[in-house]
Structures are given as C-alpha cells and as structure tokens.
Design an enzyme around this catalytic site. Structure first.
Site, PDB file in Angstrom:
ATOM      1  N   HIS A 189       0.964   2.054 -13.732  1.00 39.44           N
ATOM      2  CA  HIS A 189       0.379   2.619 -12.070  1.00 39.44           C
ATOM      3  C   HIS A 189      -1.385   1.871 -12.269  1.00 39.44           C
ATOM      4  CE1 HIS A 189       0.129   4.239  -8.226  1.00 39.44           C
ATOM      5  NE2 HIS A 189      -1.014   4.702  -8.714  1.00 39.44           N
ATOM      6  N   TYR A 223      -4.197  -1.003  -9.063  1.00 37.60           N
ATOM      7  CA  TYR A 223      -5.311  -0.879  -8.682  1.00 37.60           C
ATOM      8  C   TYR A 223      -5.650  -2.133  -9.298  1.00 37.60           C
ATOM      9  CZ  TYR A 223      -4.309   3.385  -7.653  1.00 37.60           C
ATOM     10  OH  TYR A 223      -3.326   4.288  -6.486  1.00 37.60           O
ATOM     11  N   HIS A 246       7.916   0.987  -0.261  1.00 39.87           N
ATOM     12  CA  HIS A 246       6.507   0.924  -0.278  1.00 39.87           C
ATOM     13  C   HIS A 246       5.418  -0.789  -1.176  1.00 39.87           C
ATOM     14  CE1 HIS A 246       2.817   3.132  -1.982  1.00 39.87           C
ATOM     15  NE2 HIS A 246       3.087   2.583  -3.004  1.00 39.87           N
ATOM     16  N   PHE A 247       6.080  -1.074  -1.766  1.00 39.54           N
ATOM     17  CA  PHE A 247       5.226  -1.722  -1.969  1.00 39.54           C
ATOM     18  C   PHE A 247       5.015  -3.183  -2.260  1.00 39.54           C
ATOM     19  CE2 PHE A 247       8.784  -1.573  -5.711  1.00 39.54           C
ATOM     20  CZ  PHE A 247       9.210  -3.526  -5.774  1.00 39.54           C
ATOM     21  N   HIS A 248       5.692  -3.503  -1.264  1.00 42.05           N
ATOM     22  CA  HIS A 248       5.778  -4.511  -0.023  1.00 42.05           C
ATOM     23  C   HIS A 248       4.692  -4.496   0.623  1.00 42.05           C
ATOM     24  CE1 HIS A 248       9.391  -6.251  -2.378  1.00 42.05           C
ATOM     25  NE2 HIS A 248       9.094  -7.529  -2.299  1.00 42.05           N
ATOM     26  N   ARG A 288      17.502   0.730  -5.369  1.00 42.00           N
ATOM     27  CA  ARG A 288      16.654  -0.275  -5.079  1.00 42.00           C
ATOM     28  C   ARG A 288      17.142  -1.325  -5.465  1.00 42.00           C
ATOM     29  NH1 ARG A 288      11.118   1.200  -8.814  1.00 42.00           N
ATOM     30  NH2 ARG A 288      10.458  -0.713  -8.863  1.00 42.00           N
ATOM     31  N   ARG A 289      17.622  -1.610  -6.738  1.00 38.85           N
ATOM     32  CA  ARG A 289      17.699  -2.966  -7.418  1.00 38.85           C
ATOM     33  C   ARG A 289      19.864  -2.712  -7.372  1.00 38.85           C
ATOM     34  NH1 ARG A 289      14.192   0.159 -11.428  1.00 38.85           N
ATOM     35  NH2 ARG A 289      12.825  -1.272 -11.057  1.00 38.85           N
TER      36      ARG A 289
HETATM   37 FE1  HAS Z   1       2.199   2.958  -5.282  1.00 33.02          FE
HETATM   38  C1  HAS Z   1       5.580   2.663  -6.948  1.00 33.02           C
HETATM   39  C2  HAS Z   1       1.605   6.345  -5.097  1.00 33.02           C
HETATM   40  C3  HAS Z   1      -0.926   2.695  -3.892  1.00 33.02           C
HETATM   41  C4  HAS Z   1       1.764  -0.415  -5.360  1.00 33.02           C
HETATM   42  N1  HAS Z   1       3.265   1.791  -6.577  1.00 33.02           N
HETATM   43  C5  HAS Z   1       4.854   2.162  -6.387  1.00 33.02           C
HETATM   44  C6  HAS Z   1       5.233   0.488  -6.834  1.00 33.02           C
HETATM   45  C7  HAS Z   1       4.236  -0.785  -6.919  1.00 33.02           C
HETATM   46  C8  HAS Z   1       3.135   0.488  -6.707  1.00 33.02           C
HETATM   47  C9  HAS Z   1       4.653  -1.963  -7.022  1.00 33.02           C
HETATM   48  O1  HAS Z   1       3.149   8.637  -6.533  1.00 33.02           O
HETATM   49  C10 HAS Z   1       7.017   0.936  -7.601  1.00 33.02           C
HETATM   50  C11 HAS Z   1       6.510   0.420  -9.760  1.00 33.02           C
HETATM   51  C12 HAS Z   1       7.665   0.484  -9.818  1.00 33.02           C
HETATM   52  O2  HAS Z   1       8.260  -1.475 -10.365  1.00 33.02           O
HETATM   53  O3  HAS Z   1       8.720   1.645 -10.522  1.00 33.02           O
HETATM   54  N2  HAS Z   1       0.666   4.168  -4.893  1.00 33.02           N
HETATM   55  C13 HAS Z   1       0.696   5.655  -4.702  1.00 33.02           C
HETATM   56  C14 HAS Z   1      -0.307   5.989  -4.015  1.00 33.02           C
HETATM   57  C15 HAS Z   1      -0.906   5.652  -3.912  1.00 33.02           C
HETATM   58  C16 HAS Z   1      -0.447   3.721  -4.073  1.00 33.02           C
HETATM   59  C17 HAS Z   1      -0.938   8.031  -4.100  1.00 33.02           C
HETATM   60  N3  HAS Z   1       0.924   1.780  -5.265  1.00 33.02           N
HETATM   61  C18 HAS Z   1      -0.662   2.235  -4.658  1.00 33.02           C
HETATM   62  C19 HAS Z   1      -1.108   0.739  -4.609  1.00 33.02           C
HETATM   63  C20 HAS Z   1      -0.313  -0.724  -5.090  1.00 33.02           C
HETATM   64  C21 HAS Z   1       0.855  -0.311  -5.013  1.00 33.02           C
HETATM   65  C22 HAS Z   1      -2.321   0.075  -3.864  1.00 33.02           C
HETATM   66  C23 HAS Z   1      -0.478  -2.043  -5.095  1.00 33.02           C
HETATM   67  C24 HAS Z   1      -1.311  -2.827  -4.459  1.00 33.02           C
HETATM   68  N4  HAS Z   1       3.354   3.719  -5.757  1.00 33.02           N
HETATM   69  C25 HAS Z   1       3.287   5.973  -5.463  1.00 33.02           C
HETATM   70  C26 HAS Z   1       3.891   6.796  -6.579  1.00 33.02           C
HETATM   71  C27 HAS Z   1       5.162   5.896  -7.127  1.00 33.02           C
HETATM   72  C28 HAS Z   1       4.982   3.941  -6.566  1.00 33.02           C
HETATM   73  C29 HAS Z   1       4.017   8.619  -6.727  1.00 33.02           C
HETATM   74  C30 HAS Z   1       6.527   5.608  -7.579  1.00 33.02           C
HETATM   75  C31 HAS Z   1       7.409   6.550  -7.102  1.00 33.02           C
HETATM   76  C32 HAS Z   1       9.034   6.236  -7.953  1.00 33.02           C
HETATM   77  O4  HAS Z   1       9.046   7.232  -7.951  1.00 33.02           O
HETATM   78  O5  HAS Z   1       8.985   5.343  -8.193  1.00 33.02           O
HETATM   79  C33 HAS Z   1      -2.566   5.104  -3.399  1.00 33.02           C
HETATM   80  O6  HAS Z   1      -3.537   4.867  -4.044  1.00 33.02           O
HETATM   81  C34 HAS Z   1      -2.673   5.540  -1.800  1.00 33.02           C
HETATM   82  C35 HAS Z   1      -4.169   5.667  -1.267  1.00 33.02           C
HETATM   83  C36 HAS Z   1      -4.306   4.688   0.089  1.00 33.02           C
HETATM   84  C37 HAS Z   1      -4.377   5.649   1.083  1.00 33.02           C
HETATM   85  C38 HAS Z   1      -4.861   3.965   2.600  1.00 33.02           C
HETATM   86  C39 HAS Z   1      -5.568   4.097   2.488  1.00 33.02           C
HETATM   87  C40 HAS Z   1      -5.976   3.507   3.991  1.00 33.02           C
HETATM   88  C41 HAS Z   1      -6.922   1.524   3.990  1.00 33.02           C
HETATM   89  C42 HAS Z   1      -7.197   0.769   5.077  1.00 33.02           C
HETATM   90  C43 HAS Z   1      -8.373   1.303   6.242  1.00 33.02           C
HETATM   91  C44 HAS Z   1      -8.248   0.641   7.503  1.00 33.02           C
HETATM   92  C45 HAS Z   1      -8.733  -0.013   7.903  1.00 33.02           C
HETATM   93  C46 HAS Z   1      -8.759  -0.840   9.552  1.00 33.02           C
HETATM   94  C47 HAS Z   1     -10.301   0.309   8.278  1.00 33.02           C
HETATM   95  C48 HAS Z   1      -4.519   6.704   1.436  1.00 33.02           C
HETATM   96  C49 HAS Z   1      -8.231   1.865   3.666  1.00 33.02           C
HETATM   97  C50 HAS Z   1      -8.900  -0.853  10.567  1.00 33.02           C
HETATM   98  C51 HAS Z   1      -8.971  -1.553  11.992  1.00 33.02           C
HETATM   99  C52 HAS Z   1      -9.299  -1.315  12.660  1.00 33.02           C
HETATM  100  C53 HAS Z   1      -8.745  -2.656  13.925  1.00 33.02           C
HETATM  101  C54 HAS Z   1     -10.905  -0.819  13.536  1.00 33.02           C
END
Ligand code: HAS
Length: 559
Positions: A216, A220, A370-372, A433-434
C-alpha cells in the site's frame, strides 16, 4: 541548472521506461480485448497471466520507480543548487537497469507470470526476484545520494525551511525505503530460497503480510511525485500562488505517518490476522485519505486565487477560468486532468477501505476500476507531462505538436472513465478481477455464460482501444520532441516552473524529517508487530510452491 553528468542520467532514466511503456500499454489493450471475448488469451504470443504480469510490472513498477528516481535527482540538484555524486548516480542507474533486464528475462521466457504482486505461494524463476531486488536497491542508492547535498544546504541556510519540492521527494523516498525493507525480507528469506529449491514450503500468511506492508505505501510512492507537482509547479502554471505552504508540508508529513500501517485493508478477507488489527488498519486507511482531502481544498484555493487575479467573479466562475487547453501552459492540462480523475479514483479508495463494502468488491473487476483511476490517472498523467517537459528541457528542444500534447490528457480522461466505469460495473456484478476465461463467460453456448457481463466487458474493451490510441498519440509527441531540433542550451535553460506562496507560514515541527520517521516507526510497530507474529504462528505456513510456468493450463468448461 543540472550538472552535465546528472542530465545524461536523468534523461536515460526518463526515456528507457517510456520505451518499455509501449509494451506495457499494448498488453493492457490485449487484456481488455481478451476479457471481452474478442481475442483468445494466447492470440499474440503471450498468455493471459504472462501479459498481465508484463503490463503490471512495466506500468506500475518500472515506469514509476525510474520516474521517481529521475525526478528526485533533478529536484535535488535544481532546488538545493548542489551537484549530486555522479558515480553513485551511475551505480544506481545500472543496478536498476540490470534489475529490469533480469526480471524481463523471467517474464519473457514464461517463468515469471506471478503478476506485479508476486503473491505466495506462486513462485517465479529466481531472476525475477533478483531483478526486482536490484531495481529497488538501485533506487535506494539514488536516495542515499541526496543526503549529503541536503546536509550541506541545511548548514548553509540555518533556520530556513527546506524547499517544498525537496521535502516532498524526501517524504516519497522515506516511505519507499521503510516499506521496501519488509518486502526485501519476503523476497530474500521466503520467496527466493523457495524459487531456488532450498526450502520446500512457504509461509503464505507471512509472505503476504510482508508484501502488503510494502504494497500500500507503494501506491503513495507512485502518487507523491505528482503531489510535489501539484504543490510546487501547478500554482505557477495556473497563474496563482500556492494557498498554504504549511498545508503542503503537513500533507507530506501525514503521508509518512499513515501510508504504511494500512496493509491489512488488502487482506480483510484473508484468514490468519485478527479482526481487531484489520479494524485498526481500516481506521488508519481513513486517516491516509485526509492528506488527499487537504490537498483537494488547498489546490482548489490555489486555482481560485489564480483565477480571481485574472478577474473571475462569483462563486464558481473561477472553476472555468483555468488554462485547461492552453498550448503555452500545456503541462497544466496533464496536472489538472489527473486531479479531476482522482476525485472518483479517491472516492473508490474510501469505498474499498470500508470493511463491509470491501467484501462486495474485493477481488472483483471493481478493483482494477479503482486503480486505473488512481495510478492510471493522476500518477500516469503527471509522469507523462513531467517526462515530456523534462526531456525537452534536458535536450534543449521544444515540445512538438503542442495541440496534440494538450489533447492527450483530455482524451485520456474520457477513455479512462469509460474503461474504469465498465470495470466497476462488471465488478458489482461479481466479475472476477483476474480471469483468462473471457470467451467462456461471454459465450452464449457455454453453461457458464454470464449475459449481464457482456455489455460492461465491451465497454471496457472500447475504453481499452481509446486508451491505447491516446497512448500512441503521446508516444508520437514524445518521440517527435526527442528527435526535434535543439533550440536552446540545456546547460543554462533547465528550470522547473515554481510557484510563489500566498500564506508562507512558519513550518515548525512539520519541517523536521527525524520527527516524521520516529512517529511513523511507532505507528508501524503498533499496527504490525502482532499481525506478523500471528502470521508466523499461522497454520498456513506449510504451503507447497505453485509455479505458474507457461503455458498455464486453461480449463475448458464450455464443452
Ligand atoms: Fe487504492 C486497492 C484504498 C488511493 C492504487 N489501490 C488498490 C490497488 C491499487 C491501488 C493498485 O482500502 C490494487 C492493489 C492490488 O493489486 O490488489 N486507495 C485506497 C484509499 C485511497 C487509495 C483509501 N489507491 C490509491 C492511490 C493509488 C491506489 C492514490 C495509486 C496511485 N485501495 C484501497 C483499498 C484497496 C485498494 C482498501 C484494497 C481493495 C481490495 O479489496 O483489494 C486514498 O488515498 C484515496 C484518497 C483520495 C481522495 C481524493 C482527493 C481528491 C483530490 C482531487 C481534487 C481535485 C481538484 C481539482 C482540486 C479522498 C486530491 C478541482 C478542479 C477544478 C477545475 C476546480
């Protein structure tokens, strides 16, 4: 300005993974076509798991690691104004390259089809593990090379806060270093000996908990270089000022604290670890979403500030007054589109983290959905944009076809949502998933026919074709730029766009790297000592190895 030796190394570290990425995205396209039943899994020489391994290893491990090292090397020299030791940097580069070649040998010869997660009890050829180890060690060597210039800078600037970009890259590599130690133990003590035939069994629970200790924080490690760009470079590109410097520092600090003790959220459904610790890791997972939420508000305030300076009025007018399609500020489009994609990507993560909902989505197509939207969204677009930017600056060339360069992130935005929503839809309908059984599940004559999976799987395939086409446009712009005429002297013109700060608060304790590391280690100890002990005691410790050598037997259940 960058030193001549470092310019050459950084250029190689940027160009090599982009060349490899051509293979990585090609395999991605094949995955979507195979799963939609359009082609057989062996249609282009590679079988399903071999192709999926190549796709994951190149896109998620090789590209991201090489980029983080290259970006970090450039950040250190540029912001600290100190030369890096080039001998150490060459050593780091060669270790990483030899590592990639060894792992490639295992994958291409069909003896490393263990996916990028190389999950026990699957066992690959020893070259896969040695290769991955060398890649990681090479990145450590680059990281260790940054300490001397930082120390010298601190000595020369007593009482000054460290440049935010430098702090951000240190946070990235502190997380990487702490997290790669357990996976190194997994590889060196459990997986490699078994691969060499020295041990007959493997403790699956232990190997997996050590893997997710790394797995995990790995995400990051992918994400934080993009955050460095959002905090340091985006304000300038958006014509505004970073709303709060303190927020940026706090965000990197929180990532160091909470990105590591969360691995059990990948193992909610696995036996062998007690529920209390799964709950604790779940709580920490919600904590790790907080720095991203802080980022969402800080970046929005930064964008608003820029737009209001340009005369925007009203509550939401600023949102539309951004250089979304500007050819001059073409890099802005890569960063903003990544951020917008991350809104849905991040929400998906919070859904996954919820213990009860995770049971619905775990190991289904929802997870690639999710991860894409995370690694394939903000991470990839930041890498693409910054690689193009740096390669042009490092070679003294200008970016060619700027119109196409700006079109890439927007086409990617549309295509990625199309594919990812298809994957999530399939996932909610329980598609795994796979699977290499696309033709079986989607064949109306088969007893396993799943009619409700047909439409979403076609949606995924169309998304895959659109994504692949967009990637080809990016490669075209990239290689045309690389082959273009030199118009400036890279010796003197290299620069990163660097924004000013609106609120330049005193950083206090959040600028102290040692404090970060100590608190992080305490949280890790609380979260991991007992689960690791439980894994060591677990009855699943005697699993025999499974070698998924090619060709993997395909179960033909439709006759
Ligand atoms: Fe995840 C599984 C939970 C973030 C990647 N994640 C994965 C896997 C990958 C991955 C590759 O809790 C699969 C792994 C595998 O092969 O089995 N993930 C989270 C959580 C977050 C999260 C809580 N993941 C990421 C990021 C990744 C990534 C970043 C890659 C870079 N993930 C999980 C969990 C699993 C999981 C479980 C396991 C599931 C399972 O059962 O297998 C958090 O960090 C996300 C927080 C993000 C936010 C969004 C904030 C929004 C922002 C944009 C603001 C936009 C603006 C634009 C300002 C709350 C910062 C405004 C625009 C205008 C025009 C004004």
């Amino acid at each position: 300005m960058l030193s001549q030796a470092n310019r050459k190394i950084v250029l190689l570290e940027l160009v090599i993974p982009i060349v490899l990425l051509i293979l990585g995205v090609w395999q991605g396209l094949l995955q979507t076509l195979m799963r939609a039943g359009v082609i057989r899994d062996t249609a282009f020489g590679f079988d399903y798991y071999q192709g999926l391994t190549l796709h994951g290893v190149v896109n998620a491990v090789v590209l991201t690691t090489f980029f983080a090292v290259a970006f970090g090397n450039a950040i250190m020299e540029y912001y600290l104004k100190k030369k890096l030791n080039s001998t150490v940097n060459w050593l780091s580069f060669w270790l990483m390259l030899v590592g990639v070649l060894l792992a490639a040998f295992a994958i291409f010869t069909g003896r490393g089809s263990v996916l990028y997660t190389f999950y026990a009890p699957m066992i690959a050829h020893w070259t896969f593990y040695v290769g991955v180890t060398l890649l990681v060690v090479g990145s450590w060597v680059a990281f260790f090379n940054w300490f001397a210039p930082l120390r010298a800078w601190v000595k020369e600037h007593p009482g000054e806060k460290k440049p935010l970009a430098v702090l951000g890259m240190f946070a990235t590599f502190i997380i990487w270093f702490i997290a790669t130690v357990p996976v190194a133990l997994d590889v060196l003590l459990l997986q490699l000996p078994q691969s060499l035939g020295l041990t007959p069994h493997i403790n699956v629970s232990l190997s997996r908990v050590l893997f997710w200790f790394f797995g995990h924080p790995l995400v990051y490690f992918w994400l934080l270089p993009a955050y460095v760009m959002y905090y340091v470079m985006l304000p300038k590109l958006a014509g505004g000022k970073l709303y709060s410097d303190f927020a940026g520092r706090l965000v990197f600090f929180l990532f160091v604290l909470f990105s590591i003790p969360v691995g059990l959220h990948h193992q909610y459904t696995e036996p062998g670890y007690s529920r209390e610790f799964k709950l604790l890791h779940g709580i920490f997972t919600f904590m790790v979403a907080i720095p991203s939420l802080i980022t969402a508000f800080t970046v929005a305030a930064t964008l608003e500030h820029g737009a209001r300076r340009r005369g925007s009025r009203g509550l939401v007018g600023w949102m539309f007054n951004q250089p979304f399609f500007s050819r001059e500020q073409w890099l802005f489009s890569y960063l903003i589109v990544g951020l917008i994609i991350f809104i849905l990507g991040g929400i998906g993560g919070v859904i996954n983290a919820s213990y009860n909902i995770n049971k619905v989505v775990h190991n289904t197509s929802w997870i690639p959905g999710h991860f894409h939207l995370t690694v394939g969204g903000p991470v990839l677009l930041a890498i693409w944009g910054m690689t193009l930017y740096m390669v042009a600056k490092l070679t003294g060339k200008t970016v060619q076809h700027k119109g196409l360069a700006v079109a890439v992130p927007w086409l990617w935005f549309f295509s990625m949502h199309f594919m990812s929503l298809g994957q999530k839809w399939e996932g909610i309908l329980e598609a795994p998933r796979r699977t290499n059984m696309g033709l079986t599940y989607l064949n109306p004559d088969s007893p396993l026919f799943m009619p409700e999976w047909v439409l979403p799987s076609h949606m995924v395939a169309i998304g895959g074709i659109l994504l692949f086409t967009t990637a080809l446009i990016y490669f075209f712009v990239f290689f045309r730029t690389l082959a273009g005429q030199k118009v400036a002297d890279p010796e003197t013109t290299f620069e990163f766009p660097t924004g000013e700060t609106l609120h330049d608060e005193k950083p206090g304790w959040v600028d102290k790297l040692k404090v970060w590391v100590v608190v992080s280690l305490i949280l890790i100890a609380v979260a991991y000592v007992l689960p690791i002990k439980q894994a060591i005691d677990n009855s699943a410790k005697d699993a025999p190895p499974f070698k998924p050598d090619n060709p993997v037997p395909v179960v033909q259940m439709d006759k």
